[in-house]
Design an enzyme around this catalytic site. Sequence first.
Site, short mmCIF file in Angstrom:
data_model
loop_
_atom_site.label_atom_id
_atom_site.label_comp_id
_atom_site.label_asym_id
_atom_site.label_seq_id
_atom_site.Cartn_x
_atom_site.Cartn_y
_atom_site.Cartn_z
N ASP A 57 12.72 -22.78 -30.79
CA ASP A 57 12.42 -21.84 -29.67
C ASP A 57 11.06 -22.93 -29.13
O ASP A 57 10.17 -22.68 -28.55
CB ASP A 57 11.08 -20.99 -29.67
CG ASP A 57 12.21 -19.57 -30.37
OD1 ASP A 57 12.85 -19.38 -29.84
OD2 ASP A 57 11.47 -19.86 -31.53
N SER A 97 7.33 -25.75 -26.37
CA SER A 97 7.22 -24.45 -26.88
C SER A 97 7.43 -23.70 -25.64
O SER A 97 6.42 -23.36 -25.02
CB SER A 97 5.32 -24.53 -26.72
OG SER A 97 5.70 -22.49 -27.60
N ARG A 98 8.31 -22.68 -26.12
CA ARG A 98 9.19 -21.83 -25.00
C ARG A 98 7.93 -20.16 -25.16
O ARG A 98 8.45 -19.38 -24.37
CB ARG A 98 10.48 -21.34 -25.53
CG ARG A 98 11.04 -22.93 -25.02
CD ARG A 98 12.66 -22.85 -24.32
NE ARG A 98 13.20 -24.54 -24.66
CZ ARG A 98 13.49 -25.00 -25.90
NH1 ARG A 98 14.06 -24.09 -27.22
NH2 ARG A 98 13.75 -25.79 -25.73
N VAL A 99 8.10 -19.95 -26.63
CA VAL A 99 7.28 -18.88 -26.41
C VAL A 99 5.96 -18.33 -26.98
O VAL A 99 5.17 -17.79 -26.34
CB VAL A 99 7.98 -17.49 -27.65
CG1 VAL A 99 9.71 -17.58 -26.98
CG2 VAL A 99 8.53 -18.17 -28.68
#
Length: 526
Positions: free
Chosen positions: A342, A367-369
Site C-alpha cells: 500500500d 503511503s496510500r492509506v
Amino acid sequence: MIILAINIKDIFEVIEQQIKNYGKDIVHTEDGTVVTVGDGVAMLYGLENAMMGELLIFPNDVYGMVLNLEEGAIGAVLMGDDSLVKEGDIVKRSGKVVETLVGDALLGRVVNALGVPIDGNGPINSKEFRPVEKIASGVMARKSVEEPLETGILGIDAIIPIGKGQRELIIGDRQTGKTAIAIDAIINQIGKNVKCVYVAIGQKESTVVQIVEKLKQAGAMEFTTVVSASASELAPLQYIAPYTGVTIAEEWMSKGDDVLIVYDDLSKHAVAYRTMALLLRRAPGREAYPGDVFYLHSRLLERAARVTKEFGGGSITALPIIETQAGDISAYIPTNVISITDGQIFLSESSFKSGVRPAVDTGLSVSRVGSAAQIKAIKQMGGTLKLELAQYYELAAFAKFGSDLDESTQQTLEHGKRIIELLKQRQYRPISQIDQAIILLAIKSRLIKWLPVDFMSYFKDSLIHHFNKSPEGKKLWTRLDKAQAFDDKLEQDVLAEIKIMLKRAIKLIDKYDYSQYGKIEEYKKI
Ligand code: ATP
Ligand code: MG
C-alpha cells in the site's frame, strides 16, 4: 517418469513395483523411495497420497517438504543436512503440513524458520501450533486502516504515515539504511502495546546477532520475536521463514493484539525460491524466476490486515524490505512487491551518501492509506510539507545554473534546506507524535528562518528537551497530548514558547562567531 541421473538399481525397483501392481487398482502408498537427491532437493517415488506442502520424514531426522506433485514423482525440498539422505532411502509421510509454535512464549526469543529456538535459552514453553500456510483474511473480516502505526521517524510519520494493518514497502539499494528504519520502528513500539516480529532472510548471522543485541539494549526484545534463516542456511528454510513469522503474528492478531512484522528482505526470499524452483526443474521465466513468484509474495503480504472484533480485532502491519540494484525500481521483483503493497518508502543512495539520513526520497515515496490514520495535530501541521520539499528540489535543480535568484525563490530554497536538516534523524532516537507536531509547527510558522541551517539539529534537540522537561513546555505538551490537535489558542501558546526557544538559541549562537550567517541585527528582530 522423471528424466534425471538415476541409480540403475532404483529404476529397477521402481519398474519391478510397477509391474507387480500392473492392472490392479492404484495402490496409495504412505511410504516412498528417494530416487535422486542433491542440492537440498529430493525426487521421490511412491507417496501417492502426499499433499502439497506436507512435511516428509527422511532417515537421520531430516525433514522435507512436498513442493512438486507430478505424475509418478514427487519433488521435495530438504530442511536439514542433505548429505544424510541417500538414494534408495525410505521416506514417510507425516500427514501434517509445516507448522510452527505460536503464542506469548515466543516473545523475546530467536527462532529458526521452523519455529525452533536458536538462542540457547532452552525450549519454548508453548503447546500451540499453527500451519505456516494459511489463506489470508477475507474482505468481510477486515476493517479499514484508521489507527497510526508510529515509527517515531519524523520524515515518515509526517510525510508517508503508516496505519495499523497497512503494508508499506521499504525499498532501496544496499546499505541505504533500510534495516535501520525497520528496527527504529520496532524500538518505537516500547510502551505502545504492539508486538513485533522481525524476520531475517538470507542475512549474515553476525548482522542478526547485532540486531537482537540492539533490540535488547533498547528494551524492545521483550515484545519481539526474531525469526532467522541466515544466508548460510538452505534455500527451503529461507523460503519458509516469512510464512513462519506471519503465522506467529496471526496468532496474536486473532487474540486482539496489534503486531508489526518486518521481512528483511524479500529480494533474498525471491532468490531462495528461484533456487528451489530451478532445482525442482520448474520452467524459468523472467529473470529466471518461476512464473508464480508473484504469488510467493502476494499470499504472504495479503496476510497483513486489521480484522473486526469477531475475528479477534487485532492487526498485522507489514514492513517488507526490497533491495534494488542501482536504484532500479522497475526490475521484476521490485515492481511486483510495489504493486502488492500500500505504498513504499524509497531510500536514495545519493542522499544517504550526502549525509541525509534517513535517506527517504519524498518524491518517490508514498503511503496510500496511512494519512487516514495520522493524528490530527500532525495532519494540521505537516499537510504542506511534501509540497514544500518538492518545490525546494525543483528550484534547487534550477538554482545550480544561475546565481541571480529573486527573493521568493531564495526564501523557498532557504526554507527547504532547513526542513531537510530538521528531518535528519539519528538511529535509535524515536520522536514522539507530540514532539513531531511541535517541530512541524515550527516549520509551518517559518520561524526557523531566523536560525542558520547548521543550527537546525541543535534547535530540534533543544525544542524537544524544552517541551518535555521544562515546566512551561511540559504543560503545553500535555495539553496537546490530551487534545491530539491544535486549536487557535493552543497554536498561539506553543508558538510563543517556540519563539522563546529561538531567542535563547540566538543568544547562545551570538556568543560564537555569528558573522558568517549574516547581520546579527536581523536575527534579533524576532
Ligand atoms: P543492507 O543492504 O546491507 O541490508 P541496509 O540498507 O539495511 O543495508 P542499514 O544496515 O540499515 O542499511 O544501514 C547502513 C548503515 O548506515 C549502518 O551502518 C547504519 O548504522 C547506518 N545508518 C542507517 N540509518 C542511519 C541514520 N539515520 N543515522 C545514522 N546512520 C545510519
Ligand atoms: Mg539491511
